[in-house]
Design a protein around this motif. Structure first.
Motif, PDB file in Angstrom:
ATOM      1  N   ILE A 172       1.731  -4.495  -6.177  1.00 56.86           N
ATOM      2  CA  ILE A 172       1.010  -3.378  -5.557  1.00 56.86           C
ATOM      3  C   ILE A 172      -0.436  -3.832  -5.344  1.00 56.86           C
ATOM      4  CG2 ILE A 172       0.308  -0.953  -5.736  1.00 56.86           C
ATOM      5  CD1 ILE A 172       2.619  -0.603  -7.775  1.00 56.86           C
ATOM      6  N   HIS A 173      -0.783  -4.082  -4.090  1.00 60.03           N
ATOM      7  CA  HIS A 173      -2.158  -4.487  -3.789  1.00 60.03           C
ATOM      8  C   HIS A 173      -3.065  -3.262  -3.800  1.00 60.03           C
ATOM      9  CE1 HIS A 173      -1.733  -8.760  -2.575  1.00 60.03           C
ATOM     10  NE2 HIS A 173      -0.469  -8.413  -2.349  1.00 60.03           N
ATOM     11  N   VAL A 174      -4.198  -3.382  -4.477  1.00 59.91           N
ATOM     12  CA  VAL A 174      -5.153  -2.272  -4.576  1.00 59.91           C
ATOM     13  C   VAL A 174      -6.495  -2.747  -4.032  1.00 59.91           C
ATOM     14  CG1 VAL A 174      -6.250  -0.620  -6.137  1.00 59.91           C
ATOM     15  CG2 VAL A 174      -3.970  -1.494  -6.677  1.00 59.91           C
ATOM     16  N   CYS A 175      -7.006  -2.036  -3.029  1.00 56.37           N
ATOM     17  CA  CYS A 175      -8.257  -2.470  -2.384  1.00 56.37           C
ATOM     18  C   CYS A 175      -9.174  -1.287  -2.131  1.00 56.37           C
ATOM     19  CB  CYS A 175      -7.987  -3.129  -1.027  1.00 56.37           C
ATOM     20  SG  CYS A 175      -6.620  -4.294  -0.997  1.00 56.37           S
ATOM     21  N   ASP A 176     -10.474  -1.568  -2.081  1.00 51.94           N
ATOM     22  CA  ASP A 176     -11.427  -0.519  -1.754  1.00 51.94           C
ATOM     23  C   ASP A 176     -11.548  -0.379  -0.234  1.00 51.94           C
ATOM     24  OD1 ASP A 176     -13.019  -2.597  -0.915  1.00 51.94           O
ATOM     25  OD2 ASP A 176     -14.585  -2.324  -2.412  1.00 51.94           O
ATOM     26  N   ARG A 177     -12.573   0.361   0.209  1.00 51.12           N
ATOM     27  CA  ARG A 177     -12.677   0.710   1.630  1.00 51.12           C
ATOM     28  C   ARG A 177     -12.842  -0.496   2.555  1.00 51.12           C
ATOM     29  NH1 ARG A 177     -16.464   6.031   0.809  1.00 51.12           N
ATOM     30  NH2 ARG A 177     -17.239   4.758  -0.901  1.00 51.12           N
ATOM     31  N   GLY A 178     -13.281  -1.627   1.980  1.00 48.02           N
ATOM     32  CA  GLY A 178     -13.455  -2.831   2.789  1.00 48.02           C
ATOM     33  C   GLY A 178     -12.162  -3.313   3.433  1.00 48.02           C
ATOM     34  N   ALA A 179     -11.023  -2.880   2.889  1.00 50.36           N
ATOM     35  CA  ALA A 179      -9.728  -3.374   3.389  1.00 50.36           C
ATOM     36  C   ALA A 179      -9.041  -2.379   4.316  1.00 50.36           C
ATOM     37  CB  ALA A 179      -8.809  -3.699   2.213  1.00 50.36           C
ATOM     38  N   ASP A 180      -9.722  -1.276   4.665  1.00 52.87           N
ATOM     39  CA  ASP A 180      -9.096  -0.302   5.572  1.00 52.87           C
ATOM     40  C   ASP A 180      -9.121  -0.860   6.988  1.00 52.87           C
ATOM     41  OD1 ASP A 180      -8.240   1.784   7.098  1.00 52.87           O
ATOM     42  OD2 ASP A 180      -9.818   3.183   6.517  1.00 52.87           O
ATOM     43  N   SER A 181      -8.123  -1.671   7.298  1.00 55.49           N
ATOM     44  CA  SER A 181      -8.047  -2.310   8.606  1.00 55.49           C
ATOM     45  C   SER A 181      -6.574  -2.476   8.966  1.00 55.49           C
ATOM     46  CB  SER A 181      -8.768  -3.666   8.549  1.00 55.49           C
ATOM     47  OG  SER A 181      -7.967  -4.708   9.036  1.00 55.49           O
ATOM     48  N   LEU A 182      -6.279  -2.275  10.242  1.00 51.60           N
ATOM     49  CA  LEU A 182      -4.890  -2.404  10.701  1.00 51.60           C
ATOM     50  C   LEU A 182      -4.310  -3.758  10.365  1.00 51.60           C
ATOM     51  CD1 LEU A 182      -4.359  -0.885  14.228  1.00 51.60           C
ATOM     52  CD2 LEU A 182      -3.495  -0.162  12.004  1.00 51.60           C
ATOM     53  N   GLU A 183      -5.166  -4.788  10.497  1.00 47.54           N
ATOM     54  CA  GLU A 183      -4.690  -6.142  10.214  1.00 47.54           C
ATOM     55  C   GLU A 183      -4.232  -6.279   8.771  1.00 47.54           C
ATOM     56  OE1 GLU A 183      -6.418  -9.700  11.280  1.00 47.54           O
ATOM     57  OE2 GLU A 183      -6.551  -9.190  13.400  1.00 47.54           O
ATOM     58  N   VAL A 184      -5.001  -5.702   7.848  1.00 46.70           N
ATOM     59  CA  VAL A 184      -4.628  -5.783   6.428  1.00 46.70           C
ATOM     60  C   VAL A 184      -3.275  -5.102   6.217  1.00 46.70           C
ATOM     61  CG1 VAL A 184      -5.252  -5.081   4.079  1.00 46.70           C
ATOM     62  CG2 VAL A 184      -7.011  -5.944   5.620  1.00 46.70           C
ATOM     63  N   PHE A 185      -3.093  -3.910   6.778  1.00 44.10           N
ATOM     64  CA  PHE A 185      -1.805  -3.202   6.657  1.00 44.10           C
ATOM     65  C   PHE A 185      -0.671  -4.061   7.217  1.00 44.10           C
ATOM     66  CE2 PHE A 185      -4.529   0.807   7.173  1.00 44.10           C
ATOM     67  CZ  PHE A 185      -4.654   0.970   5.806  1.00 44.10           C
ATOM     68  N   CYS A 186      -0.946  -4.702   8.336  1.00 47.54           N
ATOM     69  CA  CYS A 186       0.078  -5.519   8.988  1.00 47.54           C
ATOM     70  C   CYS A 186       0.453  -6.726   8.129  1.00 47.54           C
ATOM     71  CB  CYS A 186      -0.434  -5.939  10.366  1.00 47.54           C
ATOM     72  SG  CYS A 186       0.852  -6.614  11.411  1.00 47.54           S
ATOM     73  N   HIS A 187      -0.553  -7.381   7.529  1.00 45.90           N
ATOM     74  CA  HIS A 187      -0.290  -8.507   6.615  1.00 45.90           C
ATOM     75  C   HIS A 187       0.587  -8.034   5.456  1.00 45.90           C
ATOM     76  CE1 HIS A 187      -2.698 -11.976   7.932  1.00 45.90           C
ATOM     77  NE2 HIS A 187      -3.562 -11.101   8.417  1.00 45.90           N
ATOM     78  N   LEU A 188       0.262  -6.856   4.900  1.00 49.31           N
ATOM     79  CA  LEU A 188       1.018  -6.335   3.756  1.00 49.31           C
ATOM     80  C   LEU A 188       2.447  -6.001   4.148  1.00 49.31           C
ATOM     81  CD1 LEU A 188      -1.784  -4.130   2.243  1.00 49.31           C
ATOM     82  CD2 LEU A 188      -0.597  -5.965   1.036  1.00 49.31           C
ATOM     83  N   GLN A 189       2.601  -5.455   5.344  1.00 48.21           N
ATOM     84  CA  GLN A 189       3.914  -5.060   5.848  1.00 48.21           C
ATOM     85  C   GLN A 189       4.834  -6.282   5.994  1.00 48.21           C
ATOM     86  OE1 GLN A 189       3.758  -3.430   9.765  1.00 48.21           O
ATOM     87  NE2 GLN A 189       5.247  -1.839   9.335  1.00 48.21           N
ATOM     88  N   GLN A 190       4.224  -7.435   6.296  1.00 46.37           N
ATOM     89  CA  GLN A 190       5.012  -8.646   6.507  1.00 46.37           C
ATOM     90  C   GLN A 190       5.601  -9.210   5.203  1.00 46.37           C
ATOM     91  OE1 GLN A 190       4.799 -10.619   9.788  1.00 46.37           O
ATOM     92  NE2 GLN A 190       4.224  -8.597  10.503  1.00 46.37           N
ATOM     93  N   GLN A 191       4.976  -8.844   4.060  1.00 46.95           N
ATOM     94  CA  GLN A 191       5.453  -9.372   2.774  1.00 46.95           C
ATOM     95  C   GLN A 191       6.470  -8.400   2.190  1.00 46.95           C
ATOM     96  OE1 GLN A 191       4.436 -12.291   2.104  1.00 46.95           O
ATOM     97  NE2 GLN A 191       2.595 -12.423   3.381  1.00 46.95           N
ATOM     98  N   GLN A 192       7.581  -8.926   1.715  1.00 49.34           N
ATOM     99  CA  GLN A 192       8.563  -8.029   1.108  1.00 49.34           C
ATOM    100  C   GLN A 192       8.165  -7.676  -0.323  1.00 49.34           C
ATOM    101  OE1 GLN A 192      11.618 -10.721   1.961  1.00 49.34           O
ATOM    102  NE2 GLN A 192      11.151 -10.316   4.106  1.00 49.34           N
ATOM    103  N   ARG A 193       8.597  -6.517  -0.743  1.00 50.16           N
ATOM    104  CA  ARG A 193       8.305  -5.989  -2.078  1.00 50.16           C
ATOM    105  C   ARG A 193       6.815  -5.973  -2.402  1.00 50.16           C
ATOM    106  NH1 ARG A 193      12.441  -9.138  -3.033  1.00 50.16           N
ATOM    107  NH2 ARG A 193      11.350 -10.578  -4.401  1.00 50.16           N
TER     108      ARG A 193
END
Ligand code: MN
Length: 452
Positions: A172-193
């Protein structure tokens, strides 16, 4: 110190040297290098060692990252954040440039700290990246901005480098407001579990609420939150923050499933992955009736974890509350190990020192955290034998548990241990560690010279 045994530094002798230096620094985490190295010949070798071009930040820290990831079990939190390591008070350092406003004289360190999701135990660093801040171009439009590499890309690089967890493990990746970016969500979506909890920064971002399985028309996050019915009220104990004592906050909870539509300006990364939209959940926690003079807590959190009940929403808040441990790690590096106060003259050397110091800081943090979460853990199981024996002599009492050890180590550094003093901080721990170090060095010198 098994971590440094597998360093890939080009040849075996250099690896040997890395191990020696690391062991010494581990024994004396707070001292600057001249204090850490016992005699002149060793000191010279140490400086040569960090000057060696093969001895990089990555080569020194990588074995620790790999060991941490390999040891992860069950549900683990990965706390991500960047900190600035600044040497601005120092004379010239070869390889650093003096920039304008907001440009540190030093480097950025992006850290991903692994913590057990159930008991909060610090497992180690999963990955890190050391990079230099580059000023953004003065005039650019949104399209140009979307196309160039940006500092925030580091979040995605680290997520990819950590990758997919082993069987039976969930990240479970936990990030502050600096990571609120579509790209970050997309990177996370690509990794399983890989799940995530990320604090929302762009409250004006367009989202489509999911209403009984169907996508409603796009509105801004702030407007969606304003129109939501109250999901429930709950309470959360918050740790002390600068200028604020710890308190139990009463929180109003609101939850909504949303989809982020495809943006108008897609970055090359989103274009390549054919990003068309992403479903996740927004959880809002808003404090009611905060103490006088205290700004009410308000968190708006993005999460991929399923949230349908009040308990699940509270679990998301508890996960985000754990994020403070990464701030503690940064304090451990700067205050507990004095990383910004090293007397090397080149950026390359300072980067190497940062690699070793990171590992040591994480060990000190793990000990401090254990003293808090499992205070009855026998000190002998987790503390180097010589350290424990010497501290018991200096404090004139047995120190059976890890909590005793940490409190008395800080006590050596001026921590008073009165009832109302709470847990010791990094400054007293650092001073205590330095005193303990000097005592250990004196003992070693006496043993050599007098055979005591
Ligand atoms: Mn941050």
């Amino acid at each position: 110190m098994t971590n440094f045994g597998t360093c890939d530094l080009g040849d075996a002798r250099r690896t040997q040297r890395a191990v020696q230096v690391a062991v010494r620094m581990a024994d004396h985490p707070g001292g600057s290098s001249p204090q850490q190295m016992t005699d002149w010949a060793e000191l010279k070798a140490c400086y040569r060692f960090f000057h060696n071009p093969a001895v990089t930040f990555d080569a020194l820290a990588r074995p620790h990252w790999e060991q941490t990831c390999a040891a992860a079990k069950g549900r683990v939190l990965i706390l991500n954040d960047t900190t600035t390591i600044s040497y601005k008070e120092r004379r010239e350092v070869k390889g650093f440039t003096r920039g304008g406003k907001g440009m540190p004289y030093g480097f950025q360190l992006h850290n991903a700290l692994m913590v057990d999701a159930d008991d909060g135990a610090v497992l180690g660093l999963a990955r890190q990246e050391l990079f230099y801040r580059v000023p953004a171009p003065k005039k650019e439009n949104r399209r140009q901005r979307a196309r160039r590499p940006r500092e925030t890309d580091v979040w995605g690089r680290i997520i990819d480098a950590i990758g997919v967890p082993a069987d039976g493990v969930e990240y479970i990746h936990v990030c502050d407001r600096g990571a609120d970016s579509l790209e970050v969500f997309c990177h996370l979506q690509q990794q399983q579990r890989c799940q995530w909890v990320i604090r929302c920064s762009h409250l004006n971002r367009e989202v489509q609420p999911v209403v009984s399985g169907e996508l409603a028309s796009a509105t801004r996050v702030e407007r969606v939150m304003a129109g939501l019915p109250l999901g429930g009220t709950t309470s959360l104990s918050l740790r002390a923050r600068p200028g604020q004592p710890a308190r139990t906050a009463t929180l109003e909870v609101r939850v909504v499933a949303v989809s982020i539509p495809q943006p108008r300006h897609r970055t090359p990364y989103l274009r390549e992955r054919d990003f068309r939209g992403l479903r996740q959940t927004l959880v809002e926690l808003r404090e009611v009736a905060p103490p006088r003079g205290v700004a009410p807590l308000r968190w708006v959190l993005w999460t991929s974890l399923p949230v349908t009940t009040l308990d699940e929403a509270l679990a998301i808040a508890k996960i985000y509350e754990q994020r403070w441990l990464i701030e503690e790690l940064h304090k451990a590096m700067k205050t507990g190990c004095q990383l910004e106060d090293r007397q090397y003259e080149s950026a390359h050397c300072l980067e190497g020192v940062a690699g070793i110091t990171s590992v040591l800081a994480v060990r000190l943090l793990a000990l401090k955290q254990l003293a808090r979460s499992a205070p009855q853990t026998p000190a002998a199981d987790v503390v180097p034998k010589e350290w424990l024996r010497m501290l018991e002599i200096l404090r004139k009492r047995p120190l059976p548990t890890v909590r005793d050890f940490i409190r008395h180590l800080a006590g050596l550094g001026g921590f008073l241990m009165r009832k109302g003093d709470g847990e010791p901080g990094w400054i007293t721990l650092w001073r205590g560690t330095q005193k303990l170090t000097i005592a250990l060095q004196t003992q070693a010198a006496l043993k050599r010279k007098c055979g005591l």
